[in-house]
Design a protein around this motif. Structure first.
Motif, PDB file in Angstrom:
ATOM      1  N   ARG A  68       0.848  -1.212   0.000  1.00 43.06           N
ATOM      2  CA  ARG A  68       0.000   0.000   0.000  1.00 43.06           C
ATOM      3  C   ARG A  68       0.867   1.239   0.000  1.00 43.06           C
ATOM      4  O   ARG A  68       1.099   1.867   1.035  1.00 43.06           O
ATOM      5  CB  ARG A  68      -0.949  -0.017   1.194  1.00 43.06           C
ATOM      6  CG  ARG A  68      -2.017  -1.061   1.010  1.00 43.06           C
ATOM      7  CD  ARG A  68      -3.189  -0.921   1.953  1.00 43.06           C
ATOM      8  NE  ARG A  68      -4.260  -1.817   1.523  1.00 43.06           N
ATOM      9  CZ  ARG A  68      -5.353  -2.055   2.204  1.00 43.06           C
ATOM     10  NH1 ARG A  68      -5.566  -1.469   3.355  1.00 43.06           N
ATOM     11  NH2 ARG A  68      -6.272  -2.873   1.726  1.00 43.06           N
ATOM     12  N   MET A  91      -2.069 -10.116   3.973  1.00 41.92           N
ATOM     13  CA  MET A  91      -3.481 -10.015   4.292  1.00 41.92           C
ATOM     14  C   MET A  91      -4.089 -11.415   4.271  1.00 41.92           C
ATOM     15  O   MET A  91      -4.100 -12.081   3.230  1.00 41.92           O
ATOM     16  CB  MET A  91      -4.187  -9.119   3.287  1.00 41.92           C
ATOM     17  CG  MET A  91      -5.607  -8.809   3.701  1.00 41.92           C
ATOM     18  SD  MET A  91      -6.469  -7.794   2.499  1.00 41.92           S
ATOM     19  CE  MET A  91      -5.911  -6.176   2.930  1.00 41.92           C
ATOM     20  N   TRP A 166     -15.907   0.019   1.725  1.00 40.93           N
ATOM     21  CA  TRP A 166     -14.576  -0.278   1.180  1.00 40.93           C
ATOM     22  C   TRP A 166     -14.591  -0.277  -0.347  1.00 40.93           C
ATOM     23  O   TRP A 166     -15.453  -0.866  -0.978  1.00 40.93           O
ATOM     24  CB  TRP A 166     -14.068  -1.626   1.677  1.00 40.93           C
ATOM     25  CG  TRP A 166     -12.583  -1.747   1.444  1.00 40.93           C
ATOM     26  CD1 TRP A 166     -11.610  -1.277   2.274  1.00 40.93           C
ATOM     27  CD2 TRP A 166     -11.926  -2.326   0.315  1.00 40.93           C
ATOM     28  NE1 TRP A 166     -10.378  -1.531   1.718  1.00 40.93           N
ATOM     29  CE2 TRP A 166     -10.533  -2.164   0.520  1.00 40.93           C
ATOM     30  CE3 TRP A 166     -12.365  -2.953  -0.839  1.00 40.93           C
ATOM     31  CZ2 TRP A 166      -9.587  -2.620  -0.379  1.00 40.93           C
ATOM     32  CZ3 TRP A 166     -11.425  -3.400  -1.751  1.00 40.93           C
ATOM     33  CH2 TRP A 166     -10.048  -3.238  -1.517  1.00 40.93           C
ATOM     34  N   ASN A 211     -11.179  -6.717   8.423  1.00 45.99           N
ATOM     35  CA  ASN A 211     -12.245  -6.011   7.716  1.00 45.99           C
ATOM     36  C   ASN A 211     -13.071  -7.020   6.920  1.00 45.99           C
ATOM     37  O   ASN A 211     -12.515  -7.792   6.146  1.00 45.99           O
ATOM     38  CB  ASN A 211     -11.620  -4.967   6.770  1.00 45.99           C
ATOM     39  CG  ASN A 211     -12.656  -4.036   6.192  1.00 45.99           C
ATOM     40  OD1 ASN A 211     -13.781  -3.982   6.680  1.00 45.99           O
ATOM     41  ND2 ASN A 211     -12.281  -3.305   5.155  1.00 45.99           N
ATOM     42  N   ASP A 234     -15.691 -10.461   1.074  1.00 43.53           N
ATOM     43  CA  ASP A 234     -14.252 -10.255   0.903  1.00 43.53           C
ATOM     44  C   ASP A 234     -13.714  -9.823   2.252  1.00 43.53           C
ATOM     45  O   ASP A 234     -14.068  -8.751   2.742  1.00 43.53           O
ATOM     46  CB  ASP A 234     -14.030  -9.144  -0.132  1.00 43.53           C
ATOM     47  CG  ASP A 234     -12.724  -8.394   0.085  1.00 43.53           C
ATOM     48  OD1 ASP A 234     -11.751  -8.996   0.553  1.00 43.53           O
ATOM     49  OD2 ASP A 234     -12.698  -7.182  -0.225  1.00 43.53           O
ATOM     50  N   THR A 235     -12.922 -10.664   2.885  1.00 46.30           N
ATOM     51  CA  THR A 235     -12.392 -10.230   4.178  1.00 46.30           C
ATOM     52  C   THR A 235     -10.879 -10.111   4.123  1.00 46.30           C
ATOM     53  O   THR A 235     -10.223 -10.796   3.336  1.00 46.30           O
ATOM     54  CB  THR A 235     -12.774 -11.183   5.343  1.00 46.30           C
ATOM     55  OG1 THR A 235     -11.762 -12.194   5.472  1.00 46.30           O
ATOM     56  CG2 THR A 235     -14.134 -11.801   5.152  1.00 46.30           C
ATOM     57  N   GLY A 236     -10.358  -9.218   4.949  1.00 49.69           N
ATOM     58  CA  GLY A 236      -8.911  -9.030   4.995  1.00 49.69           C
ATOM     59  C   GLY A 236      -8.462  -8.772   6.420  1.00 49.69           C
ATOM     60  O   GLY A 236      -8.962  -7.858   7.087  1.00 49.69           O
TER      61      GLY A 236
HETATM   62  N1  SER Z   1     -10.713  -5.691   0.669  1.00 49.39           N
HETATM   63  C1  SER Z   1     -10.779  -5.365   2.060  1.00 49.39           C
HETATM   64  C2  SER Z   1      -9.533  -4.677   2.553  1.00 49.39           C
HETATM   65  O1  SER Z   1      -8.566  -4.625   1.860  1.00 49.39           O
HETATM   66  C3  SER Z   1     -11.027  -6.612   2.861  1.00 49.39           C
HETATM   67  O2  SER Z   1     -10.253  -7.652   2.384  1.00 49.39           O
HETATM   68  O3  SER Z   1      -9.506  -4.188   3.631  1.00 49.39           O
END
Ligand code: SER
Length: 535
Positions: A68, A91, A166, A211, A234-236
């Motif tokens: 990021r 992640m 998100w 998340n 979609d979890t992270g």
């Molecule tokens: N896409 C979301 C994030 O990057 C959850 O995986 O936080």
């Protein structure tokens, strides 16, 4: 529990819930023009969410290498200064492609955190989307209702679009999300200030770990939200943060994800990491963080370069070099020596670095050596510039000089300026940059007119070994314009001018036409013809 065990438990847990475990996709994105790097676990599944492709498995889980440092999700400036943001991070994620939705995602995240990882339930808070009138999206009552089954209502907080909706980028799949935060403060601190007041408030001990995104829309190019053909999950979960919480540490860098690298830095530099906020401690954190971004990205095929994704890597690398040079007082290449430590640590989870360790170390070493050649002079130059700065802003011309002559990326100059309580004139820098681009474009444009043949006889040849002064004729000439200047090229019937070749410089001299003298500035061979460049 070690970090290796924690990662494995995540994967095992979701495998037990019928998820297919897949490898991380590369950190470098080659087939999506909206991204330079993987910034979330879901990137590789974008087409499944959009309905462009169908996944072979409706449930998947993995650990994904993410970066990021550019675009919508950019944490670079926080890295090392705080203890829980990273450039490259893992992640952990689980996905449902049109399969389970909010109820299961919420129940399983609670089960994993409280029953497998045994986190203290009283330290957990969750957030749900409060809705957004302008976007026409209602409050997420469903997520609230599901959370109520597991956690007291006073620890379910509503959040706005910034925190609880998100989006992958300016376009792409998106949806309301529900975050899980953990309060790692002492009992006393928790009594003094309730954790719910500190959620999403940049408190270093009250942090988001997971998340859960409920993918329901595609943000189209025009900015509107188009419902997706199906609903997905979609979890992270930030692996380094999770490890820190489970291992009971105050900082991600105190976990076994980083301690091997810290030990190596200590051995090489003979400095000691003390976990404080001194420049020396920040340098340890920056280096330990940045080598991961550099190593994994190069291993995934992105070499440092002057543009695009390659320049992002070069910037990160130069930032790390400056930290060890200035704050660990280490003047030799260092990062390349840390690569083998990293490669061994991740040998089984991300084998690509281990498999190419010699190549990656060599690339990193060469990059470090190149920057170290100009760094010292650049740092002295910036000191002079700072001395000469009478207001609070370093002018664009100087920022550009540091960039162009000493290889200082803009963000490095910005960082050094900030350390001296100065800002930099970014607009002025952009202008200088544009002017240079225009100059190189003008230089690259060569306007060549047609040859004008004045003598048909073919007797060109070099006679310069015998004579430096001869009488000859012009066979042909033409006008060329480059860099805004006009020159002529001439071909003589016979010539004493030696043509540039094999590293030798072409001859220069004069041509006399009656009373007029023309200067020959160079002589080159082009397609076996000797051509004279004349003013
Ligand atoms: N896409 C979301 C994030 O990057 C959850 O995986 O936080």
């Amino acid at each position: 529990m070690t970090s290796v065990e924690i990662r494995q438990q995540f994967l095992d847990f979701f495998a037990s819930k019928q998820h297919k475990i897949v490898p991380s996709s590369p950190i470098v994105v080659k087939n999506d023009p909206t991204l330079l790097f993987t910034n979330a676990g879901m990137n590789q599944f974008k087409d499944y969410f959009l309905g462009n492709k169908k996944s072979e498995f409706s449930r998947i889980a993995d650990t994904q290498k993410c970066l990021r440092v550019s675009g919508k999700h950019n944490d670079l400036e926080e890295v090392g200064v705080d203890t829980y943001h990273h450039t490259m991070f893992e992640m952990l994620g689980n996905w449902s492609f049109g399969d389970y939705f909010k109820a299961e995602a919420i129940a399983w995240s609670w089960e994993l955190l409280t029953e497998i990882y045994k986190l203290d339930k009283n330290r957990l808070y969750v957030t749900v989307f409060e809705g957004d009138e302008k976007e026409g999206i209602p409050k997420d009552e469903e997520a609230y209702h599901e959370w109520k089954k597991w956690i007291p209502e006073d620890r379910i907080l509503f959040g706005n679009k910034k925190d609880n909706f998100w989006e992958m980028g300016d376009t792409g799949p998106c949806g309301p999300c529900s975050e899980i935060h953990v309060d790692c403060r002492s009992e006393q601190e928790r009594l003094n200030t309730p954790g719910k007041n500190l959620v999403n408030n940049d408190h270093p001990q009250v942090i988001e770990i997971w998340n859960n995104v409920f993918m329901q829309f595609n943000r189209s190019k025009g900015g509107s939200l188009v419902p997706l053909p199906a609903q997905h999950v979609d979890t992270g979960m930030g692996f380094e943060r999770l490890v820190r919480v489970i291992q009971g540490k105050q900082s991600n860098y105190d976990t076994d994800v980083f301690t091997g690298t810290f030990n190596a830095i200590e051995n090489i530099t003979a400095k000691k990491y003390d976990g404080t906020d001194t420049k020396e401690a920040i340098a340890f954190r920056v280096i330990a963080d940045h080598i991961r971004a550099i190593g994994f990205t190069i291993a995934d095929g992105q070499l440092p370069a002057n543009t695009g994704a390659g320049y992002v890597i070069r910037r990160i690398l130069r930032r790390a070099v400056r930290y060890y040079y200035s704050y660990l007082d280490h003047k030799q290449p260092l990062l390349h020596e840390l690569m083998p430590v990293l490669a061994t640590q991740f040998e089984t989870v991300f084998p690509e670095l281990y498999q190419q360790i010699e190549f990656v170390s060599k690339v990193v070493r060469e990059e470090e050596e190149a920057f170290l050649r100009t760094l010292d002079k650049g740092l002295k130059r910036i000191d002079d510039i700072v001395q000469a700065t009478t207001n609070d802003i370093i002018n664009g011309k100087s920022v550009f000089e540091l960039f162009d002559t000493f290889g200082f990326p803009l963000d490095l100059t910005k960082l050094i300026a900030a350390e001296k309580n100065l800002q930099i004139d970014e607009a002025g820098f952009a202008l200088e940059m544009q002017q240079q681009k225009n100059r190189s474009r003008a230089a690259a444009t060569l306007d060549t007119e047609d040859w004008i043949v004045v003598n048909e006889e073919k007797e060109e040849g070099f006679v310069g070994y015998e004579n430096n002064l001869i009488q000859t004729r012009v066979n042909k000439y033409r006008k060329i314009s480059a860099k805004g200047k006009t020159q002529y090229q001439l071909v003589l019937a016979t010539t004493p001018f030696y043509a540039e070749s094999g590293g030798q410089i072409g001859d220069t001299g004069w041509l006399e036409f009656g009373d007029e003298t023309v200067e020959v500035t160079n002589t080159k061979k082009e397609n076996d013809t000797i051509v004279h460049f004349a003013k």
